[in-house]
Write a protein that holds these residues in place. Structure first.
Motif, PDB file in Angstrom:
ATOM      1  N   TYR A  42     -13.334  23.718  -4.800  1.00 34.13           N
ATOM      2  CA  TYR A  42     -12.847  22.682  -3.890  1.00 34.13           C
ATOM      3  C   TYR A  42     -11.817  21.814  -4.606  1.00 34.13           C
ATOM      4  O   TYR A  42     -12.092  21.223  -5.659  1.00 34.13           O
ATOM      5  CB  TYR A  42     -14.022  21.834  -3.409  1.00 34.13           C
ATOM      6  N   LEU A  43     -10.605  21.727  -4.048  1.00 32.19           N
ATOM      7  CA  LEU A  43      -9.511  20.988  -4.675  1.00 32.19           C
ATOM      8  C   LEU A  43      -9.280  19.612  -4.085  1.00 32.19           C
ATOM      9  O   LEU A  43      -8.366  18.904  -4.507  1.00 32.19           O
ATOM     10  CB  LEU A  43      -8.219  21.805  -4.578  1.00 32.19           C
ATOM     11  N   GLY A  44     -10.079  19.212  -3.088  1.00 34.37           N
ATOM     12  CA  GLY A  44      -9.931  17.882  -2.530  1.00 34.37           C
ATOM     13  C   GLY A  44      -9.534  17.889  -1.074  1.00 34.37           C
ATOM     14  O   GLY A  44      -9.434  18.939  -0.433  1.00 34.37           O
ATOM     15  N   ALA A  45      -9.314  16.681  -0.531  1.00 32.41           N
ATOM     16  CA  ALA A  45      -9.030  16.522   0.892  1.00 32.41           C
ATOM     17  C   ALA A  45      -7.676  15.863   1.107  1.00 32.41           C
ATOM     18  O   ALA A  45      -7.221  15.051   0.288  1.00 32.41           O
ATOM     19  CB  ALA A  45     -10.122  15.695   1.557  1.00 32.41           C
ATOM     20  N   THR A  46      -7.060  16.206   2.206  1.00 29.58           N
ATOM     21  CA  THR A  46      -5.801  15.588   2.621  1.00 29.58           C
ATOM     22  C   THR A  46      -5.970  15.023   4.024  1.00 29.58           C
ATOM     23  O   THR A  46      -6.450  15.718   4.921  1.00 29.58           O
ATOM     24  CB  THR A  46      -4.654  16.618   2.617  1.00 29.58           C
ATOM     25  N   VAL A  47      -5.612  13.766   4.202  1.00 24.07           N
ATOM     26  CA  VAL A  47      -5.638  13.122   5.517  1.00 24.07           C
ATOM     27  C   VAL A  47      -4.212  13.067   6.036  1.00 24.07           C
ATOM     28  O   VAL A  47      -3.312  12.509   5.379  1.00 24.07           O
ATOM     29  CB  VAL A  47      -6.248  11.715   5.441  1.00 24.07           C
ATOM     30  N   LYS A  48      -3.976  13.659   7.209  1.00 25.54           N
ATOM     31  CA  LYS A  48      -2.652  13.676   7.824  1.00 25.54           C
ATOM     32  C   LYS A  48      -2.666  12.890   9.122  1.00 25.54           C
ATOM     33  O   LYS A  48      -3.457  13.188  10.020  1.00 25.54           O
ATOM     34  CB  LYS A  48      -2.209  15.115   8.104  1.00 25.54           C
ATOM     35  N   VAL A  49      -1.848  11.856   9.198  1.00 21.57           N
ATOM     36  CA  VAL A  49      -1.725  11.061  10.419  1.00 21.57           C
ATOM     37  C   VAL A  49      -0.534  11.600  11.207  1.00 21.57           C
ATOM     38  O   VAL A  49       0.610  11.522  10.762  1.00 21.57           O
ATOM     39  CB  VAL A  49      -1.541   9.573  10.099  1.00 21.57           C
ATOM     40  N   THR A  50      -0.825  12.158  12.362  1.00 18.08           N
ATOM     41  CA  THR A  50       0.234  12.759  13.191  1.00 18.08           C
ATOM     42  C   THR A  50       0.615  11.894  14.377  1.00 18.08           C
ATOM     43  O   THR A  50       1.416  12.302  15.218  1.00 18.08           O
ATOM     44  CB  THR A  50      -0.234  14.134  13.691  1.00 18.08           C
ATOM     45  N   ASP A  51       0.026  10.703  14.464  1.00 17.20           N
ATOM     46  CA  ASP A  51       0.244   9.807  15.600  1.00 17.20           C
ATOM     47  C   ASP A  51       1.472   8.933  15.356  1.00 17.20           C
ATOM     48  O   ASP A  51       1.639   8.354  14.277  1.00 17.20           O
ATOM     49  CB  ASP A  51      -0.984   8.920  15.793  1.00 17.20           C
ATOM     50  N   LYS A  52       2.342   8.804  16.340  1.00 17.23           N
ATOM     51  CA  LYS A  52       3.524   7.964  16.235  1.00 17.23           C
ATOM     52  C   LYS A  52       3.307   6.572  16.825  1.00 17.23           C
ATOM     53  O   LYS A  52       4.238   5.769  16.921  1.00 17.23           O
ATOM     54  CB  LYS A  52       4.701   8.630  16.931  1.00 17.23           C
ATOM     55  N   ASN A  53       2.053   6.275  17.243  1.00 17.42           N
ATOM     56  CA  ASN A  53       1.759   4.978  17.857  1.00 17.42           C
ATOM     57  C   ASN A  53       1.546   3.871  16.832  1.00 17.42           C
ATOM     58  O   ASN A  53       1.426   2.711  17.214  1.00 17.42           O
ATOM     59  CB  ASN A  53       0.520   5.075  18.743  1.00 17.42           C
ATOM     60  N   ILE A  54       1.463   4.227  15.559  1.00 13.29           N
ATOM     61  CA  ILE A  54       1.253   3.190  14.551  1.00 13.29           C
ATOM     62  C   ILE A  54       2.420   3.223  13.573  1.00 13.29           C
ATOM     63  O   ILE A  54       3.109   4.238  13.420  1.00 13.29           O
ATOM     64  CB  ILE A  54      -0.083   3.360  13.809  1.00 13.29           C
ATOM     65  N   SER A  55       2.619   2.120  12.886  1.00 10.58           N
ATOM     66  CA  SER A  55       3.733   1.998  11.943  1.00 10.58           C
ATOM     67  C   SER A  55       3.470   2.824  10.697  1.00 10.58           C
ATOM     68  O   SER A  55       2.329   3.222  10.417  1.00 10.58           O
ATOM     69  CB  SER A  55       3.931   0.530  11.562  1.00 10.58           C
TER      70      SER A  55
END
Length: 774
Positions: A42-55
């Motif tokens: 396990y090499l870790g986690a990535t969080v991807k925010v794909t929402d354009k509603n926030i800055s």
């Protein structure tokens, strides 16, 4: 062509270390070959925010916060290399000593099979919803390549909900009125994002504030904060603070204090109230049939007074002060509704004392940075309630011996013995009346001390000292110490012919200064600020400033002026006249839970004047040693660029201690945890001492504008063993810059050669000590 061929083996030899290092790195990267069958690293986690509603700023904050919440954490890496995992893999299953030692530095692989991505997604989504992203959605995914795997959490936050309005209680009863009255300091603000953690903290704030106003039986659960998004508008909420109707009747009332009872000698066997034997003193009653302590001792402890509303701050302050007073090990208390008035409280404090008298024996084996090996024995007797006023009486006997079996000071052993007596009162014994208004009591301390130091074949020193001091804490961070009067007298005895001849032969004033009779008297004041106990903070600080005076008023009145032949004395000894200022600043930066940077700067200046042309030896500054410049032996550096070896004492072997009137020192340490109770350190030290006024016998010793050119610098590494009751410290240092060498030659980094026995003998300094250097 022939010449080029002859150079090839030399080039190959030069590059061999780099080739081996590259081979180690490439080998360390192949951790996956050690994995069990069908398992992936396990090499870790990535969080991807794909929402354009926030800055972008909010998206970055979301990624940072959610990434910290994912579990498990992957194996630690440095520049992409998982060195600890590699050490675990190469030592796993092997039983020889080296492999077992290496294994302690390693960590087992974190496997993909242990990762629950769906549970992680649920936790991350819940966190976002608690922070106002009510429409948040987390979709877990994975990236699998060969024998490695990563988790990916695709995040759609939606717009954050914000607070449109806040409504506080409007009823006229005492509790609703009190909650509404403290609304100005509410943690909730119109326009802020909704945050469930802020709501919880708001309930705690209300409870804490009401506890200051007499609502003893109120609790945070009695406040309800309703959230309404249906009538607030798009992506907005209305908040309503409400006192629950089911709140117990007692929680609606304000309680005032009635009587306070103190049991100074409580044990679990005591069950009787014994109220008929209570002694009334001021605002409280003491139940002490055996008369173990005077009732007046508690007058600065009790902060809850009759007919005043209950106040939790005063309640906690009293609990802290009962412990701080000294004789008591435990304190417990309870509040009961008074049998005569249902809106009044009676307080009961039950104190369990320490054994009144105790004897402690301590022995210490030590190796000093001046190449001395020695032992020290301390025997301390203490009485925690010497005169029934909570006074702490301490008598300590000390004896030590330091012997050098080889080196320049061989045979010049140092023996010390002494006795120290101190009496401390948990209050001010003076017209001063400082109320610290916290959990700490002010103190008065009387201290008497005698020390005898014998340096074999050289001299004997007798030292007598006395002081009367006031100590108090302004708050949890700030403390003060006012030494109203300090007295020290030192005289030399049994001065050998060898030492006297050394003074004549070298004309070194520092040799004579050691055996000069010294008399100092005067006040001193110390200010300390520290928040280093707050381990949860990333940055913590320590600052201490101290000013000391001696003979100032008497010297001015008598017109003392040594330079003009008007030296003044008391009982045949010229007293010292000076002003001395010391400052120490420490800064700690936490990189993570197990690693920090520690930094320290010390600046001290002593200004002799009037009856003195030089600071007394006992008040001068020294540098070098286990808690200072660890690449140099204790008291061996300075002053300035002066070096005593060329003028050492008439053929004898001892090295005199070097001192100065000015000191500048700086240290930085990198402190990682290695494993278990073992911590490492890499350090860099710099500093020196200087004389305020030049003299012909110590050329280069005076402070000038070019003082930076006189700085000694060292580096090293060490280990700390945290044994809970103490920290055992080992440091190995070596010089990087020697200020006594000619200009242009003072940096000696290019001379470092650990393979050379001669270099090691002349430069490596081993320090063994107890506790951190700072």
């Amino acid at each position: 062509m022939i010449s080029n061929h002859k150079q090839q083996p030399s080039n190959m030899k030069r590059h061999l270390p780099y080739i081996l290092l590259l081979a180690f790195i490439l080998n360390a990267c192949s951790n996956t070959k050690y994995l069990p069958n069908n398992q992936k690293l396990y090499l870790g986690a990535t969080v991807k925010v794909t929402d354009k509603n926030i800055s972008k700023k909010d998206a970055k904050a979301v990624v940072s916060e959610l990434s910290d919440l994912t579990r498990p954490k992957p194996n630690a890496s440095i520049l992409g290399l998982r060195v600890k995992l590699y050490l675990y893999n190469i030592s796993k299953g092997k039983k020889n000593f080296i492999s077992r030692f290496i294994n302690k530095w390693g960590e087992p692989p974190v496997l993909w099979s242990t990762v629950d991505v769906d549970n992680n997604a649920t936790i991350l989504q819940s966190r976002l919803q608690n922070e106002g992203y009510f429409h948040a959605m987390i979709t877990p995914d994975s990236v699998i390549k060969n024998k490695t795997a990563k988790a990916v959490y695709n995040t759609v936050t939606g717009p954050p909900f914000k607070i449109k309005s806040i409504t506080f209680p409007t009823d006229s009863d005492s509790l609703d009125t009190a909650v509404a009255g403290i609304s100005k300091k509410s943690l909730l603000r119109v326009g802020d994002k909704y945050n469930f953690d802020v709501i919880k903290n708001e309930r705690l704030r209300i409870d804490a504030r009401l506890k200051e106003e007499g609502f003893y039986y109120f609790s945070p659960e009695d406040i309800l904060i309703q959230v309404d998004s249906t009538n607030a508008g798009p992506y907005q909420v209305n908040l309503y603070e409400i006192v629950k109707q089911e709140t117990p009747d007692k929680a609606w009332d304000i309680y005032t204090m009635n009587k306070t009872y103190i049991y100074p000698r409580y044990s679990l066997k005591d069950t009787a109230a014994k109220l008929d034997s209570a002694i009334h003193y001021n605002d409280y009653y003491v139940i002490d049939p055996k008369n173990t302590i005077h009732p007046y001792v508690f007058q600065n402890v009790i902060a809850l007074h009759p007919n005043e509303p209950y106040n939790r701050t005063h309640h906690n302050q009293a609990l802290s002060r009962f412990i701080d007073i000294g004789p008591y090990k435990y304190v417990k208390n309870r509040f009961d509704i008074s049998p005569k008035d249902t809106l009044k409280l009676d307080a009961f404090y039950y104190l369990t004392p320490y054994p009144k008298k105790s004897l402690r024996f301590e022995t210490l084996l030590r190796t000093t940075s001046a190449n001395y090996n020695g032992t020290q024995v301390n025997v301390s007797w203490r009485n925690r309630n010497a005169f029934k006023g909570a006074e702490l009486l301490t008598v300590t006997l000390m004896g030590s011996t330091d012997v050098q079996f080889g080196g320049q000071n061989n045979g010049y052993n140092v023996y010390q013995t002494g006795i120290q007596t101190s009496l401390t009162w948990p209050r001010f014994i003076s017209p001063l009346n400082i109320n610290t208004n916290n959990g700490y009591l002010p103190r008065t301390r009387l201290q008497l001390e005698y020390d005898l130091t014998r340096r074999l074949k050289l001299y004997t020193l007798n030292s007598f000292s006395a002081s009367w001091a006031y100590l108090w804490k302004q708050d949890v961070h700030i403390s003060h110490e006012l030494n109203l009067f300090g007295f020290t007298y030192t005289n030399a005895a049994d001065i050998t012919k060898e030492y006297q001849d050394s003074i004549i032969h070298t004309r070194n004033p520092s040799l004579k200064h050691v055996i000069d009779n010294q008399l100092t008297f005067g006040p001193s004041y110390s200010y300390t600020y520290t928040n280093t106990t707050e381990d949860y903070k990333q940055n913590t600080y320590y600052y201490n400033s101290k000013i000391g005076l001696s003979g100032n008023i008497l010297g001015l009145v008598s017109g003392a002026d040594t330079l003009r032949g008007k030296a003044k004395s008391i009982f045949g000894t010229n007293y010292s006249q000076y002003v001395k200022v010391e400052n120490e600043f420490r800064f700690y930066h936490k990189l993570n839970a197990n690693t920090k940077f520690a930094n320290r700067i010390i600046v001290g200046v002593g200004l002799p004047y009037g009856n003195s042309t030089i600071m007394p030896y006992s008040q001068q500054f020294f540098i070098g040693g286990a808690n200072s410049l660890r690449g140099f032996r204790a008291r061996s550096v300075g002053p300035g660029s002066y070096f005593p070896d060329a003028t050492i004492t008439n053929g004898s072997g001892f090295i005199p201690d070097e001192s100065g009137d000015i000191k500048i020192e700086a240290t930085t340490e990198y402190r990682p945890k290695l494993f278990s109770i073992v911590y490492g350190v890499i350090f860099l030290d710099a500093g020196n001492v200087w004389l305020l006024n030049s003299n012909g016998s110590q050329p280069g010793g005076a402070f000038t504008r070019k003082f930076l050119n006189d700085m000694a610098v060292d580096a090293g590494l060490g280990l700390r063993f945290d044994l809970t009751v103490l920290v055992l410290r080992t440091d190995l240092g070596f010089p990087l810059r020697k200020p006594w060498l000619p200009d242009g030659q003072r940096w000696v980094i290019n001379q470092i050669n650990f393979a050379d026995g001669g270099w090691r003998s002349n430069n490596l300094v081993f320090n063994l000590a107890i506790g951190y250097p700072f």
